[in-house]
Design a protein around this motif. Structure first.
Motif, short mmCIF file in Angstrom:
data_model
loop_
_atom_site.label_atom_id
_atom_site.label_comp_id
_atom_site.label_asym_id
_atom_site.label_seq_id
_atom_site.Cartn_x
_atom_site.Cartn_y
_atom_site.Cartn_z
N THR A 213 0.73 -1.00 0.14
CA THR A 213 -0.02 -0.01 -0.15
C THR A 213 0.77 1.30 -0.07
N GLU A 214 0.30 2.07 -0.87
CA GLU A 214 1.37 3.60 -0.78
C GLU A 214 0.34 4.40 -0.73
N GLN A 215 0.83 5.54 0.40
CA GLN A 215 0.42 6.67 0.76
C GLN A 215 0.29 7.71 -0.41
N THR A 216 -0.60 8.45 -0.62
CA THR A 216 -0.70 9.61 -1.39
C THR A 216 -1.33 10.64 -0.54
N SER A 217 -1.08 12.03 -1.05
CA SER A 217 -1.84 13.25 -0.64
C SER A 217 -2.64 13.93 -1.38
N LEU A 218 -3.64 14.57 -0.97
CA LEU A 218 -4.61 15.30 -1.51
C LEU A 218 -5.05 16.69 -0.94
N GLU A 219 -4.89 17.63 -1.62
CA GLU A 219 -5.18 19.04 -1.11
C GLU A 219 -6.66 19.48 -1.93
N ILE A 220 -7.65 19.50 -1.32
CA ILE A 220 -8.84 20.16 -1.84
C ILE A 220 -8.65 21.83 -1.42
N ALA A 221 -8.32 22.64 -2.30
CA ALA A 221 -8.20 24.18 -1.87
C ALA A 221 -9.34 24.91 -1.51
N ASP A 222 -8.97 26.20 -1.08
CA ASP A 222 -10.40 26.95 -0.71
C ASP A 222 -11.24 26.74 -1.73
N LYS A 223 -12.45 26.98 -1.26
CA LYS A 223 -13.71 27.34 -2.06
C LYS A 223 -13.86 26.49 -3.47
N ALA A 224 -13.48 25.06 -3.09
CA ALA A 224 -13.72 24.12 -4.13
C ALA A 224 -14.96 23.65 -3.97
N TYR A 225 -15.80 22.99 -4.99
CA TYR A 225 -16.98 22.40 -4.96
C TYR A 225 -16.97 20.99 -5.35
N ILE A 226 -17.11 20.03 -4.59
CA ILE A 226 -17.30 18.68 -5.26
C ILE A 226 -18.52 18.28 -5.31
N GLY A 227 -19.31 17.90 -6.39
CA GLY A 227 -20.66 17.49 -6.73
C GLY A 227 -20.99 16.24 -6.14
N SER A 228 -22.15 16.01 -6.16
CA SER A 228 -22.75 14.40 -5.80
C SER A 228 -21.98 13.18 -6.59
N ASN A 229 -21.82 12.06 -5.66
CA ASN A 229 -21.48 10.86 -6.13
C ASN A 229 -19.83 11.13 -7.06
N VAL A 230 -18.99 12.07 -6.44
CA VAL A 230 -17.80 11.94 -7.22
C VAL A 230 -16.82 11.06 -6.39
N THR A 231 -15.87 10.53 -7.21
CA THR A 231 -14.87 9.81 -6.76
C THR A 231 -13.67 10.36 -7.14
N ILE A 232 -12.92 10.65 -6.12
CA ILE A 232 -11.38 11.29 -6.21
C ILE A 232 -10.39 10.21 -5.95
N LEU A 233 -9.51 9.69 -6.96
CA LEU A 233 -8.71 8.52 -6.83
C LEU A 233 -7.42 9.38 -6.47
N PRO A 234 -6.58 8.41 -5.81
CA PRO A 234 -5.30 8.62 -5.49
C PRO A 234 -4.29 9.23 -6.35
N SER A 235 -4.53 9.13 -7.62
CA SER A 235 -3.71 9.68 -8.79
C SER A 235 -3.75 11.23 -8.80
N CYS A 236 -4.83 11.87 -8.06
CA CYS A 236 -5.27 13.45 -8.06
C CYS A 236 -4.39 13.78 -6.65
N SER A 237 -3.51 14.74 -6.87
CA SER A 237 -3.09 15.14 -5.62
C SER A 237 -3.61 16.85 -5.18
N ARG A 238 -4.42 17.16 -6.14
CA ARG A 238 -4.83 18.82 -5.80
C ARG A 238 -6.06 19.11 -6.74
N ILE A 239 -7.10 19.56 -5.93
CA ILE A 239 -8.31 20.21 -6.65
C ILE A 239 -8.19 21.56 -6.43
N GLY A 240 -7.98 22.42 -7.31
CA GLY A 240 -7.59 23.87 -7.16
C GLY A 240 -8.77 24.53 -6.49
N LYS A 241 -8.27 26.01 -6.40
CA LYS A 241 -9.19 27.01 -5.60
C LYS A 241 -10.23 27.16 -6.51
N GLY A 242 -11.35 27.29 -6.03
CA GLY A 242 -12.45 27.78 -6.74
C GLY A 242 -12.96 26.50 -7.68
#
Length: 182
Positions: free
Chosen positions: A120-149
């Protein structure tokens, strides 16, 4: 006290506390306030945190010392899974809607097939300020950042980083348009 033992006791306290506030009694008006307060204390979140019913914030693999940081004025709807086997940072003013899954670890399936060991490998994710994640979204470990706004449309599967002020949608999520800045 041994640092590892202290960490595990903190995790046990978080898990028991979350199970307690999943009771239907906490859907009553006074219970909602208490549930939000409990999550703020359990995870050191900022003021204005709202957590819906059946939200679970957990480490999937206990041998890792992951971390979670939750900013101010964050809204987490119901039936959300936030995995912090790795490291998860949620900025201020973030909205995460129902049914969303956020995963901060990955498995090496090829290694599993070859050796029978499932690393198992740990990953990091930042969901930046004012981001909006809609219903039934899957964010996989290959994503490290959801940008501001940034806005992630309902049902999206996020496999890569999302730029600031960008709308993404689809499976896999792709940029649809650039959004106006604040």
């Amino acid at each position: 006290m041994n640092a590892n033992l202290r960490y595990n006791l903190e995790q046990l306290h978080r898990m028991v506390g979350q199970r307690l506030v999943m009771s239907p009694w906490f859907d009553l008006p006074i219970g909602l306030q208490w549930r939000d307060s409990k999550y703020r204390r359990l995870f050191g979140a900022g003021k204005g945190l709202h957590v819906g019913h059946r939200v679970f914030i957990d480490r999937e693999h206990r041998q890792f010392t992951g971390s979670v940081s939750i900013g101010k004025n964050v809204f987490i709807s119901h039936d959300v899974l936030l995995d912090y086997t790795g490291h998860l940072t949620i900025g201020d003013g973030v909205w995460i809607l129902q049914g969303t899954h956020v995963i901060t670890h990955r498995h090496d399936i090829l290694e599993l097939r070859r050796t029978g060991v499932n690393p198992t490998e740990q990953t990091s994710l930042e969901i930046a300020d004012k981001a909006y994640i809609g219903s039934n979204v899957t964010i996989l470990p290959s994503c490290s950042r959801i940008g501001k706004g940034a806005v992630v449309a309902a049902g999206a599967i996020v496999t890569h980083d999302v730029e600031d002020y960008t709308l993404v949608a689809g499976n896999p999520a792709k940029p649809i348009k650039t959004l106006p800045h604040d």
